[in-house]
Write a protein that holds these residues in place. Structure first.
Motif, short mmCIF file in Angstrom:
data_model
loop_
_atom_site.label_atom_id
_atom_site.label_comp_id
_atom_site.label_asym_id
_atom_site.label_seq_id
_atom_site.Cartn_x
_atom_site.Cartn_y
_atom_site.Cartn_z
N GLY A 11 0.80 -1.22 0.00
CA GLY A 11 0.00 0.00 0.00
C GLY A 11 0.82 1.26 0.00
N SER A 12 2.16 1.13 0.08
CA SER A 12 3.03 2.31 0.04
C SER A 12 3.07 2.87 -1.37
CB SER A 12 4.44 1.94 0.50
OG SER A 12 4.43 1.47 1.83
N GLY A 13 3.36 4.15 -1.47
CA GLY A 13 3.35 4.81 -2.76
C GLY A 13 4.64 4.62 -3.54
N ILE A 59 -10.11 7.99 3.66
CA ILE A 59 -11.46 7.58 4.03
C ILE A 59 -12.18 8.80 4.59
CG2 ILE A 59 -12.83 6.08 5.54
CD1 ILE A 59 -10.53 4.08 5.46
N GLU A 60 -13.38 9.03 4.11
CA GLU A 60 -14.16 10.18 4.57
C GLU A 60 -14.39 10.10 6.08
OE1 GLU A 60 -15.21 12.74 2.90
OE2 GLU A 60 -15.04 12.16 0.78
N PHE A 176 -14.46 -3.74 5.90
CA PHE A 176 -14.96 -2.40 5.59
C PHE A 176 -15.40 -2.30 4.13
CE2 PHE A 176 -13.89 2.01 4.24
CZ PHE A 176 -14.81 2.69 5.00
N LYS A 177 -14.61 -2.87 3.23
CA LYS A 177 -14.92 -2.79 1.81
C LYS A 177 -16.19 -3.57 1.46
CE LYS A 177 -10.28 -1.96 -0.06
NZ LYS A 177 -9.27 -2.43 -1.02
N ASP A 185 -12.89 -0.77 -4.75
CA ASP A 185 -11.74 -0.83 -5.65
C ASP A 185 -10.63 0.15 -5.25
OD1 ASP A 185 -12.99 -2.76 -7.30
OD2 ASP A 185 -14.17 -1.17 -8.26
N VAL A 186 -10.72 0.67 -4.04
CA VAL A 186 -9.71 1.61 -3.55
C VAL A 186 -8.64 0.84 -2.78
CG1 VAL A 186 -9.27 3.59 -2.04
CG2 VAL A 186 -11.38 3.48 -3.39
#
Length: 254
Positions: A11-13, A59-60, A176-177, A185-186
């Motif tokens: 998940g790292s950029g 996440i909102e 959660f998804k 798809d996030v």
């Protein structure tokens, strides 16, 4: 290379991947100097293209409560507390891992956080989080060594590992998804909770960039500026809802 692939999968950029690449190249360079290998396999590996000013994944605010509600584990209070500190205080995985009992000052109502570069920052805590931390401490697992000062203890009675912290986040994201399909798809990771904290806080319009920098522990304010683009994105979305009604036949007045 496998290590660089795993960085991305975690998940790292692309920035994190690019920071690892020089160290890998140097490692193989040393191996060549010692005669262990002949060629450096990392030389031809290109850097990833990093999109500048990219709006961070987050996440909102309204969905973070749903996320914490879905924590389902044997040590639920501990795991909720871990995710809450990332979601509402912006702590990194490594900072959660390093947190000690003495870092929580109930009287001062703040948390001392040892961040990158061995620099300390102090985060004021809202009453809800203070009560959560106090509740966790009543359920804190008994450490194997009586002198263990770690705030979060694993099931083995040791300081909780970074991998275990990431596992807590990943298992919760899976649940959660399933119930929040807009995130299906996030790509979510523990670090995205830090993004969520910063993004949601800045979006309130009540926090200036300098204050956000201090709360995140960024050495350079330019790193913090990525969160200003969330507001730009929000403004664009807001403006797209406007449907102007203009006079017809404007040419007749010319």
């Amino acid at each position: 290379m496998a290590h660089l692939t795993n960085i991305r999968k975690s998940g790292s950029g692309d920035g994190a991947r690019n920071r690892s690449l020089p160290a890998i190249r140097l490692f193989f360079k040393v191996m060549i100097e010692f005669g262990r290998i002949e060629l450096n396999p990392a030389i031809e590996v290109p850097k990833s293209k990093v999109e500048k000013n990219r709006v961070p994944v987050y996440i909102e605010q309204s969905n973070l409560g749903d996320l914490l509600q879905l924590v389902n584990s044997k040590y639920r209070t501990r795991d909720v507390t871990i995710l809450a500190l990332m979601s509402y205080c912006g702590l990194r995985v490594g900072e959660i891992h390093r947190l000690n009992l003495t870092d929580f000052n109930e009287q001062a109502r703040q948390l001392a956080v040892l961040g990158k570069g061995r620099k300390w920052r102090y985060i004021p805590l809202p009453p809800t989080l203070i009560e959560l931390l106090k509740q966790y401490l009543t359920e804190r697992l008994q450490p194997r060594r009586s002198q263990e000062s770690a705030f979060f203890i694993s099931r083995l009675g040791r300081r909780i590992s970074k991998r275990a912290i990431q596992d807590v986040a990943e298992k919760t994201f899976d649940s959660f998804k399933q119930t929040n399909l807009q995130y299906k798809d996030v790509t979510l990771s523990s670090h995205k909770l830090r993004h969520s904290f910063a993004t949601n806080l800045f979006a309130t319009g009540k926090v200036d960039l300098r204050t956000l920098q201090e709360l995140l522990g960024h050495a350079d304010i330019s790193t913090t500026q990525i969160y200003t683009h969330v507001n730009d994105h929000a403004k664009k979305e807001a403006m797209m809802t406007i449907q102007p009604i203009l006079p017809r036949n404007l040419h007749q007045y010319q």
